[in-house]
Design a protein around this motif. Structure first.
Motif, mmCIF file in Angstrom:
data_model
loop_
_atom_site.group_PDB
_atom_site.id
_atom_site.type_symbol
_atom_site.label_atom_id
_atom_site.label_comp_id
_atom_site.label_asym_id
_atom_site.label_seq_id
_atom_site.Cartn_x
_atom_site.Cartn_y
_atom_site.Cartn_z
ATOM 1 N N ASN A 118 0.852 -1.185 0.000
ATOM 2 C CA ASN A 118 0.000 0.000 0.000
ATOM 3 C C ASN A 118 0.894 1.243 0.000
ATOM 4 O O ASN A 118 2.133 1.136 -0.061
ATOM 5 C CB ASN A 118 -0.916 -0.012 1.231
ATOM 6 N N ALA A 147 -4.444 2.521 4.398
ATOM 7 C CA ALA A 147 -3.719 1.629 5.308
ATOM 8 C C ALA A 147 -2.220 1.700 4.991
ATOM 9 O O ALA A 147 -1.623 0.756 4.463
ATOM 10 C CB ALA A 147 -4.233 0.200 5.182
ATOM 11 N N THR A 176 -0.012 -4.152 4.011
ATOM 12 C CA THR A 176 -0.556 -2.908 4.549
ATOM 13 C C THR A 176 -0.137 -2.773 6.006
ATOM 14 O O THR A 176 0.339 -3.722 6.624
ATOM 15 C CB THR A 176 -2.103 -2.890 4.504
ATOM 16 N N SER A 178 -1.440 -1.922 9.994
ATOM 17 C CA SER A 178 -2.506 -2.547 10.788
ATOM 18 C C SER A 178 -3.692 -1.617 11.020
ATOM 19 O O SER A 178 -4.694 -2.029 11.608
ATOM 20 C CB SER A 178 -1.951 -2.985 12.147
ATOM 21 N N GLU A 179 -3.587 -0.368 10.553
ATOM 22 C CA GLU A 179 -4.655 0.608 10.800
ATOM 23 C C GLU A 179 -4.909 1.407 9.534
ATOM 24 O O GLU A 179 -3.997 1.693 8.761
ATOM 25 C CB GLU A 179 -4.254 1.550 11.950
ATOM 26 N N SER A 180 -6.163 1.733 9.318
ATOM 27 C CA SER A 180 -6.557 2.539 8.173
ATOM 28 C C SER A 180 -6.963 3.915 8.687
ATOM 29 O O SER A 180 -7.878 4.030 9.505
ATOM 30 C CB SER A 180 -7.723 1.870 7.439
ATOM 31 N N THR A 240 -7.174 -3.151 5.285
ATOM 32 C CA THR A 240 -5.955 -3.691 5.897
ATOM 33 C C THR A 240 -5.927 -5.204 5.697
ATOM 34 O O THR A 240 -6.965 -5.846 5.511
ATOM 35 C CB THR A 240 -5.904 -3.390 7.408
#
Length: 267
Positions: A118, A147, A176, A178-180, A240
Protein backbone atom coordinates in the motif's frame (compact mmCIF):
# COMPACT_ATOMS: atom_id res chain seq x y z
CA UNK A 1 23.09 -14.11 -5.58
CA UNK A 2 20.10 -11.78 -5.52
CA UNK A 3 19.71 -9.04 -8.13
CA UNK A 4 17.99 -5.92 -6.77
CA UNK A 5 16.45 -3.79 -9.51
CA UNK A 6 15.48 -0.23 -8.64
CA UNK A 7 18.32 -0.19 -6.11
CA UNK A 8 18.60 3.60 -6.14
CA UNK A 9 14.87 4.11 -5.45
CA UNK A 10 13.03 4.15 -2.14
CA UNK A 11 11.90 0.52 -2.26
CA UNK A 12 14.93 -1.04 -3.93
CA UNK A 13 17.50 0.77 -1.78
CA UNK A 14 15.69 -0.27 1.41
CA UNK A 15 15.55 -3.92 0.26
CA UNK A 16 19.25 -3.71 -0.59
CA UNK A 17 20.08 -2.36 2.89
CA UNK A 18 18.08 -5.13 4.60
CA UNK A 19 19.83 -7.81 2.51
CA UNK A 20 23.19 -6.32 3.44
CA UNK A 21 22.21 -6.27 7.14
CA UNK A 22 21.41 -9.99 6.85
CA UNK A 23 24.70 -10.56 4.99
CA UNK A 24 22.86 -12.04 2.01
CA UNK A 25 24.84 -11.89 -1.23
CA UNK A 26 23.32 -9.35 -3.59
CA UNK A 27 23.98 -7.27 -6.68
CA UNK A 28 22.60 -3.77 -7.11
CA UNK A 29 22.10 -2.22 -10.52
CA UNK A 30 22.96 1.24 -11.74
CA UNK A 31 22.20 3.01 -15.01
CA UNK A 32 25.77 2.74 -16.27
CA UNK A 33 25.47 -1.06 -16.48
CA UNK A 34 21.71 -1.65 -16.67
CA UNK A 35 18.97 0.23 -18.50
CA UNK A 36 15.37 -0.92 -18.96
CA UNK A 37 15.39 0.88 -22.32
CA UNK A 38 18.45 -1.10 -23.48
CA UNK A 39 17.73 -4.85 -23.55
CA UNK A 40 21.34 -5.47 -24.53
CA UNK A 41 22.31 -4.69 -20.92
CA UNK A 42 20.14 -7.50 -19.49
CA UNK A 43 22.41 -10.48 -20.20
CA UNK A 44 25.50 -9.27 -18.34
CA UNK A 45 23.61 -8.09 -15.25
CA UNK A 46 21.84 -11.47 -14.92
CA UNK A 47 24.99 -13.62 -15.02
CA UNK A 48 25.29 -15.65 -11.83
CA UNK A 49 21.92 -14.46 -10.50
CA UNK A 50 19.62 -16.98 -8.80
CA UNK A 51 16.90 -14.63 -7.50
CA UNK A 52 15.56 -11.25 -8.64
CA UNK A 53 13.81 -8.49 -6.71
CA UNK A 54 11.84 -6.93 -9.55
CA UNK A 55 10.28 -3.47 -9.35
CA UNK A 56 9.12 -1.03 -12.01
CA UNK A 57 10.83 2.36 -12.35
CA UNK A 58 8.56 5.35 -11.61
CA UNK A 59 6.05 6.25 -14.33
CA UNK A 60 6.84 3.31 -16.62
CA UNK A 61 3.41 2.88 -18.18
CA UNK A 62 4.73 0.15 -20.52
CA UNK A 63 6.86 -1.76 -18.02
CA UNK A 64 5.14 -5.01 -18.97
CA UNK A 65 6.62 -4.80 -22.47
CA UNK A 66 10.14 -4.25 -21.12
CA UNK A 67 9.87 -6.90 -18.42
CA UNK A 68 8.87 -9.59 -20.89
CA UNK A 69 12.23 -9.27 -22.64
CA UNK A 70 14.02 -9.16 -19.27
CA UNK A 71 12.31 -12.35 -18.06
CA UNK A 72 13.16 -14.19 -21.26
CA UNK A 73 16.79 -13.30 -20.60
CA UNK A 74 16.39 -14.39 -16.95
CA UNK A 75 15.21 -17.82 -18.13
CA UNK A 76 18.29 -18.15 -20.35
CA UNK A 77 20.45 -17.20 -17.35
CA UNK A 78 18.79 -19.92 -15.23
CA UNK A 79 17.25 -17.53 -12.67
CA UNK A 80 15.35 -19.65 -10.13
CA UNK A 81 13.02 -17.15 -8.43
CA UNK A 82 11.48 -13.72 -9.03
CA UNK A 83 9.84 -11.53 -6.38
CA UNK A 84 7.80 -8.84 -8.09
CA UNK A 85 6.99 -5.74 -6.03
CA UNK A 86 3.72 -4.66 -7.60
CA UNK A 87 1.03 -2.19 -6.56
CA UNK A 88 -1.81 -2.44 -4.04
CA UNK A 89 -4.93 -3.45 -5.96
CA UNK A 90 -3.11 -4.41 -9.16
CA UNK A 91 -4.78 -7.82 -9.04
CA UNK A 92 -8.13 -6.07 -9.46
CA UNK A 93 -7.10 -4.04 -12.53
CA UNK A 94 -5.33 -6.53 -14.74
CA UNK A 95 -5.29 -4.24 -17.76
CA UNK A 96 -2.76 -1.70 -16.43
CA UNK A 97 1.00 -2.24 -16.65
CA UNK A 98 1.27 -3.64 -13.12
CA UNK A 99 -1.52 -6.15 -13.69
CA UNK A 100 -0.03 -7.21 -17.03
CA UNK A 101 3.41 -7.59 -15.44
CA UNK A 102 1.94 -9.74 -12.66
CA UNK A 103 0.46 -12.03 -15.30
CA UNK A 104 3.77 -12.22 -17.19
CA UNK A 105 5.66 -13.08 -13.99
CA UNK A 106 3.14 -15.69 -12.87
CA UNK A 107 3.05 -17.41 -16.26
CA UNK A 108 6.75 -17.24 -17.21
CA UNK A 109 7.77 -20.64 -15.81
CA UNK A 110 10.16 -19.27 -13.17
CA UNK A 111 9.16 -19.72 -9.53
CA UNK A 112 7.75 -16.44 -8.22
CA UNK A 113 5.97 -14.50 -5.48
CA UNK A 114 4.27 -11.10 -5.61
CA UNK A 115 4.03 -8.38 -2.97
CA UNK A 116 1.59 -5.50 -3.35
CA UNK A 117 2.48 -2.70 -0.91
CA UNK A 118 0.00 0.00 0.00
CA UNK A 119 1.08 3.66 0.23
CA UNK A 120 4.19 4.02 2.38
CA UNK A 121 4.65 6.38 5.34
CA UNK A 122 7.85 7.65 3.71
CA UNK A 123 5.70 9.56 1.20
CA UNK A 124 5.19 12.11 3.98
CA UNK A 125 8.97 12.66 3.93
CA UNK A 126 9.62 12.26 0.20
CA UNK A 127 6.76 14.46 -1.04
CA UNK A 128 5.02 16.29 1.80
CA UNK A 129 7.79 17.28 4.21
CA UNK A 130 7.67 21.04 3.61
CA UNK A 131 3.90 21.19 4.01
CA UNK A 132 4.06 19.28 7.30
CA UNK A 133 6.90 21.48 8.56
CA UNK A 134 4.64 24.46 7.89
CA UNK A 135 1.83 22.83 9.88
CA UNK A 136 -0.42 21.25 7.28
CA UNK A 137 -1.16 18.12 5.29
CA UNK A 138 -2.03 19.16 1.75
CA UNK A 139 -3.42 16.11 -0.04
CA UNK A 140 -6.62 15.73 -2.13
CA UNK A 141 -8.25 12.81 -0.31
CA UNK A 142 -11.18 14.34 1.62
CA UNK A 143 -12.09 11.92 4.44
CA UNK A 144 -11.00 8.71 2.74
CA UNK A 145 -8.70 6.38 4.64
CA UNK A 146 -5.48 4.60 3.71
CA UNK A 147 -3.72 1.63 5.31
CA UNK A 148 -0.19 3.07 5.03
CA UNK A 149 2.81 0.79 5.65
CA UNK A 150 6.45 1.61 6.41
CA UNK A 151 8.85 0.93 3.51
CA UNK A 152 11.17 -0.80 6.00
CA UNK A 153 8.39 -3.28 6.71
CA UNK A 154 7.92 -3.84 2.97
CA UNK A 155 11.67 -4.50 2.72
CA UNK A 156 11.67 -6.87 5.71
CA UNK A 157 8.85 -8.90 4.16
CA UNK A 158 10.58 -8.87 0.77
CA UNK A 159 13.91 -10.04 2.23
CA UNK A 160 12.16 -12.77 4.23
CA UNK A 161 10.64 -14.07 0.99
CA UNK A 162 13.91 -13.79 -0.93
CA UNK A 163 15.86 -15.56 1.81
CA UNK A 164 13.53 -18.57 1.84
CA UNK A 165 11.51 -18.50 -1.39
CA UNK A 166 10.50 -22.14 -1.04
CA UNK A 167 8.06 -21.03 1.67
CA UNK A 168 6.36 -18.52 -0.64
CA UNK A 169 6.15 -20.10 -4.10
CA UNK A 170 3.29 -18.65 -6.16
CA UNK A 171 2.09 -16.65 -3.14
CA UNK A 172 0.68 -13.12 -3.48
CA UNK A 173 0.78 -10.79 -0.49
CA UNK A 174 -0.97 -7.43 -0.08
CA UNK A 175 1.17 -5.53 2.41
CA UNK A 176 -0.56 -2.91 4.55
CA UNK A 177 -0.24 -1.40 7.97
CA UNK A 178 -2.51 -2.55 10.79
CA UNK A 179 -4.66 0.61 10.80
CA UNK A 180 -6.56 2.54 8.17
CA UNK A 181 -6.44 6.29 8.77
CA UNK A 182 -7.70 9.46 7.11
CA UNK A 183 -5.35 12.42 6.69
CA UNK A 184 -7.49 14.21 9.28
CA UNK A 185 -6.47 11.50 11.74
CA UNK A 186 -2.86 11.76 10.57
CA UNK A 187 -2.95 15.51 11.26
CA UNK A 188 -4.03 14.79 14.82
CA UNK A 189 -1.23 12.25 15.32
CA UNK A 190 1.35 14.63 13.83
CA UNK A 191 0.08 17.40 16.14
CA UNK A 192 0.41 15.21 19.24
CA UNK A 193 3.85 13.83 18.41
CA UNK A 194 5.37 17.07 17.08
CA UNK A 195 3.70 19.12 19.82
CA UNK A 196 2.53 21.71 17.33
CA UNK A 197 -0.65 22.16 15.35
CA UNK A 198 -0.83 20.31 12.04
CA UNK A 199 -4.09 20.73 10.14
CA UNK A 200 -5.47 18.75 7.24
CA UNK A 201 -6.19 20.80 4.13
CA UNK A 202 -7.97 18.74 1.49
CA UNK A 203 -7.67 20.58 -1.84
CA UNK A 204 -9.39 19.36 -4.96
CA UNK A 205 -7.33 17.09 -7.20
CA UNK A 206 -6.92 19.92 -9.74
CA UNK A 207 -5.76 22.35 -7.05
CA UNK A 208 -3.28 19.75 -5.81
CA UNK A 209 -1.86 19.16 -9.30
CA UNK A 210 -1.62 22.92 -9.95
CA UNK A 211 0.38 23.23 -6.71
CA UNK A 212 2.76 20.45 -7.79
CA UNK A 213 3.21 22.11 -11.19
CA UNK A 214 4.10 25.37 -9.42
CA UNK A 215 7.09 23.46 -7.95
CA UNK A 216 8.22 22.76 -11.52
CA UNK A 217 7.58 19.03 -11.24
CA UNK A 218 7.26 17.15 -14.55
CA UNK A 219 3.71 16.93 -15.91
CA UNK A 220 3.96 13.11 -16.09
CA UNK A 221 4.76 12.87 -12.38
CA UNK A 222 2.03 15.38 -11.49
CA UNK A 223 -0.55 13.35 -13.43
CA UNK A 224 0.62 10.14 -11.75
CA UNK A 225 0.37 11.66 -8.27
CA UNK A 226 -3.07 13.04 -9.07
CA UNK A 227 -4.19 9.61 -10.24
CA UNK A 228 -2.91 7.91 -7.07
CA UNK A 229 -4.62 10.35 -4.72
CA UNK A 230 -7.86 10.18 -6.68
CA UNK A 231 -7.73 6.43 -6.05
CA UNK A 232 -7.34 7.09 -2.31
CA UNK A 233 -10.28 9.51 -2.43
CA UNK A 234 -12.33 6.78 -4.10
CA UNK A 235 -11.58 4.47 -1.17
CA UNK A 236 -9.40 2.04 -3.12
CA UNK A 237 -6.57 1.89 -0.56
CA UNK A 238 -8.61 1.48 2.61
CA UNK A 239 -8.51 -2.20 3.52
CA UNK A 240 -5.96 -3.69 5.90
CA UNK A 241 -4.54 -7.22 5.68
CA UNK A 242 -2.47 -9.41 7.99
CA UNK A 243 -0.16 -10.50 5.16
CA UNK A 244 2.86 -8.71 6.64
CA UNK A 245 2.44 -10.69 9.86
CA UNK A 246 1.94 -13.92 7.89
CA UNK A 247 5.27 -13.41 6.14
CA UNK A 248 7.36 -12.05 9.02
CA UNK A 249 5.61 -13.12 12.22
CA UNK A 250 5.73 -9.48 13.36
CA UNK A 251 3.33 -6.55 13.58
CA UNK A 252 3.84 -3.64 11.14
CA UNK A 253 4.89 -0.26 12.49
CA UNK A 254 2.04 2.16 13.29
CA UNK A 255 1.64 5.76 12.13
CA UNK A 256 2.43 7.07 15.61
CA UNK A 257 5.59 4.96 15.80
CA UNK A 258 6.70 6.12 12.36
CA UNK A 259 6.24 9.80 13.23
CA UNK A 260 8.02 9.34 16.57
CA UNK A 261 10.98 7.62 14.85
CA UNK A 262 11.22 10.40 12.25
CA UNK A 263 10.20 13.35 14.46
CA UNK A 264 13.35 15.35 13.68
CA UNK A 265 12.50 15.26 9.94
CA UNK A 266 9.17 17.04 10.50
CA UNK A 267 10.18 19.78 12.95
Amino acid sequence: MILVTGSTGTFGSTVLNKLQERKIENRKVSRDIFDWNKPETFESILKGIEKVFLIAPPNFVDFDKKVEVFINEAKKSNVKFILFSSLYGADKTQENSFGKTERIVSECGIDYAIVRPNFIFQNFINYDIEAIKSGKIYLPTKNSKTAYIDVNDVAIASCTILENPENHLSKEYTLTGSESLSHEQFAEIFSNVLEKEVINIAPSNDEYKDTLLSYNLPQELVNFMGYLYSAIEAGNFTNTTNDYELVTGKKPITAKEFIELNRSEFI
